[in-house]
Scaffold this motif. Sequence first.
Motif, short mmCIF file in Angstrom:
data_model
loop_
_atom_site.label_atom_id
_atom_site.label_comp_id
_atom_site.label_asym_id
_atom_site.label_seq_id
_atom_site.Cartn_x
_atom_site.Cartn_y
_atom_site.Cartn_z
N VAL D 277 24.14 50.91 -79.36
CA VAL D 277 23.52 52.21 -80.16
C VAL D 277 23.58 51.23 -81.96
CG1 VAL D 277 23.04 53.97 -81.95
CG2 VAL D 277 23.91 54.23 -79.38
N ARG D 278 22.52 51.39 -82.89
CA ARG D 278 23.56 50.50 -84.23
C ARG D 278 22.12 51.07 -85.06
NH1 ARG D 278 25.07 45.93 -85.84
NH2 ARG D 278 24.60 45.10 -88.35
N ILE D 279 22.85 51.51 -86.20
CA ILE D 279 22.63 52.45 -86.98
C ILE D 279 23.27 51.01 -88.23
CG2 ILE D 279 22.30 54.54 -88.73
CD1 ILE D 279 22.23 54.95 -85.38
N VAL D 280 21.39 51.30 -89.10
CA VAL D 280 21.03 49.65 -90.31
C VAL D 280 20.98 50.71 -91.00
CG1 VAL D 280 20.57 48.23 -91.05
CG2 VAL D 280 20.68 48.54 -88.41
N GLY D 281 22.22 51.12 -92.11
CA GLY D 281 22.16 51.60 -93.39
C GLY D 281 21.72 50.53 -94.99
N SER D 282 21.16 51.36 -96.20
CA SER D 282 21.25 50.29 -97.15
C SER D 282 22.50 49.66 -97.28
CB SER D 282 20.58 51.09 -98.80
OG SER D 282 21.34 52.59 -98.68
N ARG D 283 23.48 50.53 -97.15
CA ARG D 283 25.00 49.52 -97.58
C ARG D 283 25.92 48.71 -96.93
NH1 ARG D 283 30.24 51.24 -97.55
NH2 ARG D 283 31.44 50.70 -98.65
N ALA D 284 25.65 49.34 -95.01
CA ALA D 284 26.23 48.80 -94.19
C ALA D 284 25.71 49.41 -92.84
CB ALA D 284 27.81 49.51 -94.88
N SER D 285 26.34 49.01 -91.67
CA SER D 285 25.92 49.12 -90.51
C SER D 285 26.73 49.79 -89.24
CB SER D 285 25.40 47.44 -89.45
OG SER D 285 23.98 47.59 -90.38
N LEU D 286 26.74 50.83 -88.97
CA LEU D 286 27.12 50.77 -87.19
C LEU D 286 27.22 50.07 -86.54
CD1 LEU D 286 28.60 54.60 -88.23
CD2 LEU D 286 30.18 52.73 -87.89
N GLU D 287 27.93 50.30 -85.27
CA GLU D 287 27.38 49.41 -84.33
C GLU D 287 28.78 49.94 -82.37
OE1 GLU D 287 25.22 46.06 -83.40
OE2 GLU D 287 25.83 45.87 -81.22
N TRP D 288 28.06 50.75 -81.96
CA TRP D 288 28.84 51.92 -81.00
C TRP D 288 28.08 50.94 -79.69
CZ3 TRP D 288 27.17 54.21 -76.13
CH2 TRP D 288 27.87 55.31 -75.60
N TRP D 289 29.47 50.94 -78.17
CA TRP D 289 29.07 50.20 -77.32
C TRP D 289 29.06 50.73 -76.43
CZ3 TRP D 289 31.02 44.29 -75.38
CH2 TRP D 289 30.21 43.87 -74.17
N ASP D 290 28.70 51.74 -75.72
CA ASP D 290 29.37 51.97 -74.10
C ASP D 290 30.88 51.70 -73.03
OD1 ASP D 290 28.18 51.36 -72.39
OD2 ASP D 290 27.76 53.48 -71.35
N GLU D 291 30.58 49.80 -73.73
CA GLU D 291 32.31 49.81 -72.12
C GLU D 291 32.56 48.94 -73.18
OE1 GLU D 291 29.51 45.73 -70.32
OE2 GLU D 291 27.50 46.75 -70.38
#
Lengths: 394, 394, 394, 394
Positions: D277-291
């Motif tokens: 799951v990658r969430i990209v915002g105007s300032r920053a992004s988050l990425e999560w990986w279930d493994e």
Amino acid sequence: MKTDMATNTVRTMRPIRWAMVGGGRGSQIGYIHRSAAMRDRSFDLVAGAFDIDPARGAAFGAGLGLDPERCYRDHEALFAGEAARTDGVEAVSIATPNNTHYAIARAALEHGLHVVCEKPLCFTVAEAEELQRLAHGRGRVLGVAYGYSGYGTIEQARAMVAAGELGEVRLVNLQFAHGFHSAPVEEDNPAIRWRVDPRFAGPSYVLGDLATHPLYISEVICPDLKIGRLMCARQSFVASRAPLEDNAVTLMEYEGGAFGTVWTSAVNAGAIHSQKVRIVGSRASLEWWDERPNQLSFEVQGEPVRVLERGMPYLHPEALAEDHISVGHAEGLFESWTNIYGRFAAAMRATGRGDAATLAGLRYPDAAAGVAGVRWVENCVRSADAGGVWVDYR
Amino acid sequence: MKTDMATNTVRTMRPIRWAMVGGGRGSQIGYIHRSAAMRDRSFDLVAGAFDIDPARGAAFGAGLGLDPERCYRDHEALFAGEAARTDGVEAVSIATPNNTHYAIARAALEHGLHVVCEKPLCFTVAEAEELQRLAHGRGRVLGVAYGYSGYGTIEQARAMVAAGELGEVRLVNLQFAHGFHSAPVEEDNPAIRWRVDPRFAGPSYVLGDLATHPLYISEVICPDLKIGRLMCARQSFVASRAPLEDNAVTLMEYEGGAFGTVWTSAVNAGAIHSQKVRIVGSRASLEWWDERPNQLSFEVQGEPVRVLERGMPYLHPEALAEDHISVGHAEGLFESWTNIYGRFAAAMRATGRGDAATLAGLRYPDAAAGVAGVRWVENCVRSADAGGVWVDYR
Amino acid sequence: MKTDMATNTVRTMRPIRWAMVGGGRGSQIGYIHRSAAMRDRSFDLVAGAFDIDPARGAAFGAGLGLDPERCYRDHEALFAGEAARTDGVEAVSIATPNNTHYAIARAALEHGLHVVCEKPLCFTVAEAEELQRLAHGRGRVLGVAYGYSGYGTIEQARAMVAAGELGEVRLVNLQFAHGFHSAPVEEDNPAIRWRVDPRFAGPSYVLGDLATHPLYISEVICPDLKIGRLMCARQSFVASRAPLEDNAVTLMEYEGGAFGTVWTSAVNAGAIHSQKVRIVGSRASLEWWDERPNQLSFEVQGEPVRVLERGMPYLHPEALAEDHISVGHAEGLFESWTNIYGRFAAAMRATGRGDAATLAGLRYPDAAAGVAGVRWVENCVRSADAGGVWVDYR
Amino acid sequence: MKTDMATNTVRTMRPIRWAMVGGGRGSQIGYIHRSAAMRDRSFDLVAGAFDIDPARGAAFGAGLGLDPERCYRDHEALFAGEAARTDGVEAVSIATPNNTHYAIARAALEHGLHVVCEKPLCFTVAEAEELQRLAHGRGRVLGVAYGYSGYGTIEQARAMVAAGELGEVRLVNLQFAHGFHSAPVEEDNPAIRWRVDPRFAGPSYVLGDLATHPLYISEVICPDLKIGRLMCARQSFVASRAPLEDNAVTLMEYEGGAFGTVWTSAVNAGAIHSQKVRIVGSRASLEWWDERPNQLSFEVQGEPVRVLERGMPYLHPEALAEDHISVGHAEGLFESWTNIYGRFAAAMRATGRGDAATLAGLRYPDAAAGVAGVRWVENCVRSADAGGVWVDYR
């Protein structure tokens, strides 16, 4: 792909009646002991002496749903009270500060209980061997909580070395080096303070508290390696911790020519665990990292590095036997502890029925592992206190 | 975001007239010397003695477009022939087997040439110091090819330590441990054979050939650390290599209390380079890995690990000064070497015009670095040969 | 293990006389063009029109050591001036804003020069095909600067697909999605401003500027895949960039049933390049990432993931042919570009001597690749502007 | 650092009496349901209808220690039998093939039971909304087993988006793309066969079975995003699976301008889970990986990438509330499920006592989440079956 562990033959047996000494409110490890022991109905928690403060311990036991009269003021009352019952406990886990392990474990064994003890088992080899003899004489299991050793990836590593997939083992590189005590955090935190106080922690801090974990794993993976001599240098970067070390490096010459290194630290700033085991053979290497325990790096010289994944059919059967969920789904430390507690239960049952064949096939951190850890620390401290000289291993 | 290096003021100067001794057909390193030296017009290759076989060396030089009469039969002919020209070379790089470095470097310096020498500079501290004195007396640059040290990420690490971003440095963990010589590959490969023959390789194999690289990097990053004493254990896992080691571990006590470890190996099966430098401070750690040289791990205790990227504006200016391309685009070893050769050229020019201020601001692997590497190996071997005992550093 | 490229037969030939249009002070890409072209003596820079400001361009050329009279005021003067010389340039590279590519490339071809053009080659398929015809008619090479495609790991991927190691190709997942333009940075930065202005950038921003790179790589790796239809959705998250997109997703149905996706972005905040190519076959997948270009992930279903390393003997010969340094030492973008320029030179020489056999064996981003990129952008824009509908590829 | 969950006030309450329908021998998910539900004494398994074969189901229940008379032949007998007891079950979990979910869930709700149902809740939005209304009308909890959503790192992501740490959300990139069904493995494996048979699996395979997991996680992290329209392309690379897809790509336009992509596959050869799951915002992004579920990548544009670690004090309190063990020790999927089941239990208790305030503070995959997943699949299939066209979301 998953083995439904709850349906195994072994697990349909009655859970073992079980108590805890320590592990109450504020304990870092009480929860994982309980969660692992009860997970697959291996054990049933029915009694305890959870706290040095009896009232707080009783409240804690009540929160767990225990019969109030089986929440005891201390371990002596526990062992005596349970011995007087027909449904008394058969096994006990000890999760108290290090300086109390020896006396509580001895008392438990003398009461005829199976014992699971937090590491270090005690402070001296003499004490450890006494506990080992006592367990043997009474026909009881004495297990030690090397809880990282239950991962299937460790079994895979062991099976690969045994099958010769690495060639001859040449190097054993071990580390467990976190950074959480880079500053003197013990000043404000009693849960850490005893770990750096020799009265409670014994002759070492990180050597005994951290390094014995990957050391035991190396013994599982490479059972044939015997230390011939070692040397150890230890430091107290937070000076108030002296004589206890917060960083240490140990070099080991194994009989037969293999060589080992161990780095352990509580001042490896910014690191999380950094518990890593690398076994280098004449043909290939293996590397395991406890922060990514579902993977194992297999590196054959001249071939691409391979990332082995827990749960895949290409693994050795021993590495798949205790899977809790199919591949891809992350297993974690709770599954490793559950596996270890499952083996403790199997050992206790086999001991109870005198089933030597089953016992021979079981691999778990036993009394010998407990003795081995204490011995290693004793040798390291002897070397370090002599100025970091080589000492024959004894 | 990129600095167009070709437009820097320095680079508009005339390239330095340059020769090579060695580095011809079959050399592992000749190409990167030439590529780095000529990349930004720092040097112009105009002469050479490329091969122990003069005809093969002449053919090689012709392939590079050199004037045939400036392709010499050996270094003596080269130095004499060039000295007789008005447009003779000003600098020479030496890329021959280790046992010839001392004699060729001395001859070059005596002919008034600037010298870039492959490491190790020579076999003994006495020889190294003699070369250092000679270079100083003649007013010539004596550089050593520690080519990994030119990465911008190394400059960043140095600037961070200098700025106190790690707190007080406590631990220096170094390794360069590949696996390509796990088997006795030298039996079929002359390019490797001399490296394990003391007559050509000198008193060590991996200690000198590999470990001195991260050692020099640690000196760049932590210039204030001085070794007080060390101990070294070395092994020859391929027995025919003895007395030269194919694996070694060195422990170092620095003056002031910091502690260091160095693992170097050619039998770390399956590993590619595993050249890693980890600096642990009281507040934070840094980790650099030469297989991912565009990144630097910065680990502040209690904060998320940060991955610093070459080329980003948040880096220190020193780390950005020599960028060749904007962030994201991978730089590699050729850029690192180009940076080092650029600094060699700047040092030669500054030396030539007596510009002490410029020289003081230049950081490159100089004669002192060459001496330091030879000294470290000498101390390691002294310790190892005495059974792995602690020796005072001298 | 290294091929010393400087000794190859080809490289002993005279360097090709070469000029640049654009690529002067402040250019992001001028330096890498020059560095790659001249690295292995493929080209010799002898003339240029480096800047829209003639005086600045002349100063820049002087800094590079060029003859002042061959530093021209513009490309027309350059082509005319050089045509009048007996030692005039044979090839030119064009590194100017996108809107000028077509006219300059056409003029160069009409003057009989070989051309290397920055991408996109031009704005319309009609223009691109005209340039292609012109190059063909004049017997000249027209190359396009898809500089990421020269990595050996790309050759390895191509060879593996060709050898059937992936089975039948099913999925092509491409991305080039950085975050550097998450904010309207063009407001303060002229070097970025033209990229989001249709007058200079053409009909697209990230589709043409970024996505065509992995698209071309996918064409190299999977030459048999032909797009049947595609759909594209594009967005301008910084509204002032409309109609040019700063983010886009394209889906592609290939003839034969394979399926492709392309994500390209300049607003993928925090990402560096994220240029990744994943090819999924019926048996195995390959993944390449331009930030770690020395590695290639090879994932056979049911087997451990393998990490292939540049330079290892287990690779296909094509993947080893252009190595610059032995395995372990990081190569970077400069080596990739050098390889591409080396192939441009080989193509120019083979074209010059009418050597069709050599040309057939050379793989480089040629006029057809330039046309293909322009065509893909044109189809994407047509789909996006119609509301993200599927369009037949034409 | 650990919260001892077993001592929380909530957990001192009596466990909820609980049954399972399905989840017996050979089930991939029965064990994790039981392990998670009973881990912290949230639920007590007292009855079940574990198997379509009653005898096998009864044997399975006996192995779990259940009263034989509470091991029922099917769900109807279970619900009727338990309703007749004063100590009958209060809740049931449904872990049967997809086509039975609707009928069993409806029956359970009609018997006044709380329900936890495997996803998909059912096959049509109409059915799903009926179940939702029924649960609401009866005052019962209807939970859906989106078991990946219980990780603390997901809570951290949600809290960071809510706090504006990413700026405005622009892009949502989701994938769950494994490779285990690259070949027609269903031919030999009944446990997989029903998943590709529309009679048992419903209108989709990977869209419903895999993609709804990261979709739900995106709803947790970005609760304000509403899909305006979407388009979906799906393929059956193993042709015998048609009309069910084994690969699909969905594009989503959210109201307000954000854009989403979903890639889901069972033919991504060699991949393990690749749930990201990658969430990209105007300032920053988050990425999560279930493994690697203990880590979260936080990427602020212009700053170094940060790796957030579960259990660290710098996290938001919501991300720490359900920790089972201190930082460094790997948590896995069992902890995530345990957290979800703990919230199910809390919701059931709060519902039982009409505690709206508590309910408002609880976040778990509820009936609305079940409806949302079915709705998304329905829209995807509608688009795909119309040729991959954009459809308004309804």
